[in-house]
Design an enzyme around this catalytic site. Structure first.
Site, PDB file in Angstrom:
ATOM      1  N   CYS A 217     -19.149  46.237 -49.155  1.00  0.00           N
ATOM      2  CA  CYS A 217     -17.962  46.682 -48.439  1.00  0.00           C
ATOM      3  C   CYS A 217     -17.090  47.471 -49.412  1.00  0.00           C
ATOM      4  O   CYS A 217     -16.678  46.934 -50.455  1.00  0.00           O
ATOM      5  CB  CYS A 217     -17.210  45.455 -47.925  1.00  0.00           C
ATOM      6  SG  CYS A 217     -15.650  45.824 -47.110  1.00  0.00           S
TER       7      CYS A 217
ATOM      8  N   GLU B  92     -19.453  46.941 -34.920  1.00  0.00           N
ATOM      9  CA  GLU B  92     -19.303  45.496 -34.707  1.00  0.00           C
ATOM     10  C   GLU B  92     -19.742  45.098 -33.294  1.00  0.00           C
ATOM     11  O   GLU B  92     -20.250  44.018 -33.074  1.00  0.00           O
ATOM     12  CB  GLU B  92     -17.845  45.062 -34.934  1.00  0.00           C
ATOM     13  CG  GLU B  92     -17.441  45.042 -36.396  1.00  0.00           C
ATOM     14  CD  GLU B  92     -18.220  44.009 -37.219  1.00  0.00           C
ATOM     15  OE1 GLU B  92     -18.433  42.895 -36.727  1.00  0.00           O
ATOM     16  OE2 GLU B  92     -18.614  44.335 -38.352  1.00  0.00           O
TER      17      GLU B  92
ATOM     18  N   CYS C 195     -17.863  53.817 -45.879  1.00  0.00           N
ATOM     19  CA  CYS C 195     -17.748  52.487 -45.271  1.00  0.00           C
ATOM     20  C   CYS C 195     -19.157  52.060 -44.888  1.00  0.00           C
ATOM     21  O   CYS C 195     -19.925  52.862 -44.339  1.00  0.00           O
ATOM     22  CB  CYS C 195     -16.854  52.567 -44.037  1.00  0.00           C
ATOM     23  SG  CYS C 195     -16.868  51.065 -43.034  1.00  0.00           S
TER      24      CYS C 195
ATOM     25  N   HIS D   1     -20.332  50.283 -42.616  1.00  0.00           N
ATOM     26  CA  HIS D   1     -20.694  50.278 -41.198  1.00  0.00           C
ATOM     27  C   HIS D   1     -21.308  51.617 -40.761  1.00  0.00           C
ATOM     28  O   HIS D   1     -22.061  51.686 -39.801  1.00  0.00           O
ATOM     29  CB  HIS D   1     -19.449  50.011 -40.341  1.00  0.00           C
ATOM     30  CG  HIS D   1     -18.995  48.583 -40.340  1.00  0.00           C
ATOM     31  ND1 HIS D   1     -18.493  47.964 -41.452  1.00  0.00           N
ATOM     32  CD2 HIS D   1     -18.976  47.650 -39.340  1.00  0.00           C
ATOM     33  CE1 HIS D   1     -18.159  46.707 -41.144  1.00  0.00           C
ATOM     34  NE2 HIS D   1     -18.444  46.496 -39.865  1.00  0.00           N
TER      35      HIS D   1
HETATM   36  N1  DGL Z   1     -17.581  47.756 -44.129  1.00  0.00           N
HETATM   37  C1  DGL Z   1     -16.339  47.907 -44.747  1.00  0.00           C
HETATM   38  C2  DGL Z   1     -16.312  48.995 -45.817  1.00  0.00           C
HETATM   39  O1  DGL Z   1     -17.320  49.361 -46.348  1.00  0.00           O
HETATM   40  C3  DGL Z   1     -15.055  47.823 -44.011  1.00  0.00           C
HETATM   41  C4  DGL Z   1     -14.912  47.771 -42.558  1.00  0.00           C
HETATM   42  C5  DGL Z   1     -13.639  47.059 -42.165  1.00  0.00           C
HETATM   43  O2  DGL Z   1     -13.702  45.838 -42.112  1.00  0.00           O
HETATM   44  O3  DGL Z   1     -12.593  47.690 -41.961  1.00  0.00           O
HETATM   45  O4  DGL Z   1     -15.272  49.457 -46.181  1.00  0.00           O
END
Ligand code: DGL
Length: 262
Positions: free
Chosen positions: A75, A153, A185, A187
């Site tokens: 993350c 998500e 990010c 995600h």
């Molecule tokens: N997956 C996370 C990242 O790489 C953050 C997503 C979130 O929880 O806002 O920053």
């Protein structure tokens, strides 16, 4: 020599870090992986550093209690807020991640780079430091995308809604001349196809999952933490295990059922 079967502990605010776990699985297929998604507190992007640091410590404690031999902060937002703290607290390797400003600055021909990330990452001192070190002579356009975290998500990776939301973030960057986009990010690799479609064929999209896996491999070799032989993946979540498992199986073929963190 007796081979260790201690797992690699991986955590994220939610399900997105599975993109990093997939890159690790690809490079280190024999390593058992223990993944925790903090789904009860996702998104991290809008939380302050103190909150994220506290959560990161809780998740790292969980992974260390289960004998992880290394921790991967899958993350960008949690790395910016908590990597230094976790490295202070734990003796095992802690591998973090950050937006790939350096490779993007090297790759751009237009001199304009776009970064898709959370507001937290983009506001962080760590990101400012990256721009200072590697952003010289390059215009870096930043784009916070909390709604894209939400899409992943929910497991919405295709279809009109997803494409529309992705395009709303990507088109202005490309329209302003960016020829290189950073997935800042974890995600977002799950939306890569939609991002590439919105960006068009001449735009380079850079993800850091594989670089993190390489860094982990180096670190394990340096610390002589030999590979396990069993592979495997275990999933834990602070949210609803059934919901988590359902989405995980859309992102990871044959994902096991997730268990509750507590
Ligand atoms: N997956 C996370 C990242 O790489 C953050 C997503 C979130 O929880 O806002 O920053």
């Amino acid at each position: 020599m007796v081979k260790t079967v201690r797992p690699i502990g991986i955590f994220d605010s939610g399900i997105g870090g599975l993109s990093v776990a997939a890159a690790i699985r690809e490079l280190l297929p024999d390593e058992p992986l223990l993944y925790v998604g903090d789904s009860a507190h996702v998104p991290y992007g809008g939380h302050d550093d103190v909150f994220i640091r506290t959560r990161a410590e809780t998740l790292a404690d969980f992974l260390v209690d289960r004998d992880s031999k290394a921790i991967v902060i899958a993350c960008n937002t949690a790395t910016a807020a908590a990597a230094a703290r976790l490295r202070e607290r734990f003796e095992i390797p802690v591998v973090g991640m950050e937006p790939a400003v350096k490779p993007a600055a090297a790759a751009t021909r237009s001199g304009i780079v776009g970064v898709l990330a959370t507001a937290g990452t983009l506001a962080s001192a760590r990101f400012a430091g990256l721009l200072d070190r590697f952003g010289d002579g390059v215009e870096v356009l930043t784009e916070p995308c909390p709604d894209l975290v939400d899409l992943v998500e929910r497991g919405v990776l295709t279809g009109e809604e997803a494409q529309h939301r992705v395009s709303a973030h990507v088109e202005p960057l490309v329209g302003s001349g960016a020829d290189t986009l950073i997935l800042g990010c974890t995600h977002f690799p799950f939306l890569r196809r939609l991002i590439e479609r919105a960006a068009g064929p001449d735009i380079r999209v850079i993800d850091t999952g594989t670089a993190v896996a390489r860094q982990l491999r180096r670190q394990l070799a340096d610390d002589e933490l030999a590979a396990g032989k069993c592979g495997g993946l275990q999933l834990f979540t602070s949210g609803d295990p059934e919901d988590f498992s359902l989405v995980a199986r859309r992102l990871w073929k044959d994902a096991p059922d997730a268990a509750s963190l507590d």
